[in-house]
Design an enzyme around this catalytic site. Structure first.
Site, PDB file in Angstrom:
ATOM      1  N   LYS A  52       0.844  -1.209   0.000  1.00  0.00           N
ATOM      2  CA  LYS A  52       0.000   0.000   0.000  1.00  0.00           C
ATOM      3  C   LYS A  52       0.876   1.256   0.000  1.00  0.00           C
ATOM      4  CE  LYS A  52      -3.806  -2.430   2.287  1.00  0.00           C
ATOM      5  NZ  LYS A  52      -4.569  -2.706   3.519  1.00  0.00           N
ATOM      6  N   GLN A  96      -4.388  -1.632   9.782  1.00  0.00           N
ATOM      7  CA  GLN A  96      -4.336  -2.952   9.173  1.00  0.00           C
ATOM      8  C   GLN A  96      -4.899  -4.013  10.118  1.00  0.00           C
ATOM      9  OE1 GLN A  96      -3.539  -3.425   5.992  1.00  0.00           O
ATOM     10  NE2 GLN A  96      -3.794  -5.631   6.059  1.00  0.00           N
ATOM     11  N   ASP A 119     -10.943   2.774   4.322  1.00  0.00           N
ATOM     12  CA  ASP A 119     -11.232   1.340   4.248  1.00  0.00           C
ATOM     13  C   ASP A 119     -12.736   1.079   4.184  1.00  0.00           C
ATOM     14  OD1 ASP A 119      -9.210  -0.590   4.080  1.00  0.00           O
ATOM     15  OD2 ASP A 119      -8.618  -0.322   6.174  1.00  0.00           O
TER      16      ASP A 119
HETATM   17  N1  GUN Z   1      -6.834  -6.952   6.350  1.00  0.00           N
HETATM   18  C1  GUN Z   1      -7.236  -7.686   5.289  1.00  0.00           C
HETATM   19  N2  GUN Z   1      -7.812  -6.877   4.370  1.00  0.00           N
HETATM   20  C2  GUN Z   1      -7.772  -5.627   4.862  1.00  0.00           C
HETATM   21  C3  GUN Z   1      -8.213  -4.363   4.366  1.00  0.00           C
HETATM   22  O1  GUN Z   1      -8.784  -4.231   3.275  1.00  0.00           O
HETATM   23  N3  GUN Z   1      -7.968  -3.300   5.178  1.00  0.00           N
HETATM   24  C4  GUN Z   1      -7.362  -3.428   6.378  1.00  0.00           C
HETATM   25  N4  GUN Z   1      -7.195  -2.323   7.106  1.00  0.00           N
HETATM   26  N5  GUN Z   1      -6.961  -4.581   6.872  1.00  0.00           N
HETATM   27  C5  GUN Z   1      -7.164  -5.673   6.114  1.00  0.00           C
END
Ligand code: GUN
Length: 291
Positions: A52, A96, A119
């Site tokens: 990311k 995350q 998100d």
């Molecule tokens: N863990 C697995 N997928 C995601 C996501 O799309 N966002 C976040 N913050 N954590 C995750």
């Protein structure tokens, strides 16, 4: 069979975002700034957050990675979230997941300002999504919708079977595919671990979205000819053939299911890269919505 190529599509979208960022810069508008909080040392999470941050750099965003150790308390994390909420230079924040067991994910999600929740996990954004109101859509489902749109996959009136009801993928996916939007407008069946006779249901599906995390779960005998397959699974399985010592496997037995499919996403290179660009699109949106 047509491959739903997330790698290529996401590369195209990244170029589009990069061009928009240049335009914003020319107009003297601030560059989007994404902050990511990573708690602990989980290998997969480190890889995802790293990807990311790298994507942010590529499109010209500013990014801040905040790393906290495993024994960070819930209150310390909540305070960090509040600090980012109050930082006017930061447009989007993700924490995350998964978090260490002693921290409540819902408390953390609810503490993120809905305006910065790129998100799309905050209850206010989930509610808006369900009501078809403008909101940040969760990155993986949004990426899947974008992929279906760009390949012009016909979803209207089709029977879409979603396997898995997680808050991150399966549940929002079922909402998005049922909404009166394009893509969307499908008849949706949301299946999960308690579903009986799953194969009877998947055999009726025109579109199957699998988000289970069980490698090669969906086999050719479970699908009809011409089916559209979206594979969200990315499980690391040990491998002696790669330098890293693992390989990524999807939830679909790709070779045999591909033979019966009209469209199918590969793993890797399908949904994964689309997730990251959706986050970029949401972060760009965070800046544009304030203009
Ligand atoms: N863990 C697995 N997928 C995601 C996501 O799309 N966002 C976040 N913050 N954590 C995750």
């Amino acid at each position: 069979m047509i491959l739903l190529d997330g790698k290529k599509t996401s590369a195209d979208i990244k170029e589009e975002i990069k061009a928009e960022v240049s335009l914003l810069k020319k107009k003297g508008v601030k560059v989007p700034h994404l902050a990511a909080i990573l708690v602990g040392n989980d290998g997969a999470s480190q890889t995802y957050v790293g990807a990311k941050v790298k994507a942010c750099e590529y499109v010209g965003f500013t990014s801040t990675l905040i790393r906290l150790d495993d024994n960070t308390t819930e209150e310390e994390l909540l305070n960090k979230v509040r600090e980012v909420n109050n930082n006017v230079d930061i447009d989007g924040l993700i924490v995350q997941l998964p978090l260490p067991k002693h921290i409540s994910e819902i408390k953390v999600t609810e503490t993120i300002s809905p305006d910065k929740d790129v998100d799309g996990f905050h209850p206010a954004n989930v509610g808006k999504m369900a009501l078809n109101l403008p909101s940040y859509l969760p990155a993986t489902p949004a990426g899947i919708m974008e992929l279906l749109a760009r390949y012009d996959v016909d979803t209207v009136g089709k029977h879409c079977v979603v396997i898995g009801r997680s808050h991150i993928v399966g549940s929002p996916m079922s909402i998005l595919m049922a909404r009166n939007t394009k893509p969307g407008n499908s008849t949706v069946t949301l299946t999960h671990s308690r579903t009986q006779n799953l194969k009877e249901i998947t055999l009726q599906a025109d579109i199957i979205i699998v988000a289970l995390g069980k490698p090669e779960f969906l086999t050719a005998d479970m699908v009809k000819d011409g089916v559209v397959i979206v594979d969200v699974g990315i499980t690391r399985v040990p491998s002696t053939e790669t330098k890293s010592g693992f390989r990524l496997k999807g939830d679909v037995k790709f070779d045999e299911v591909a033979e019966k499919s009209s469209f199918i996403t590969p793993v890797p290179g399908g949904v994964g890269p689309m997730t990251i660009v959706s986050l970029m699109m949401n972060t760009l949106q965070a800046v544009k919505s304030r203009l």
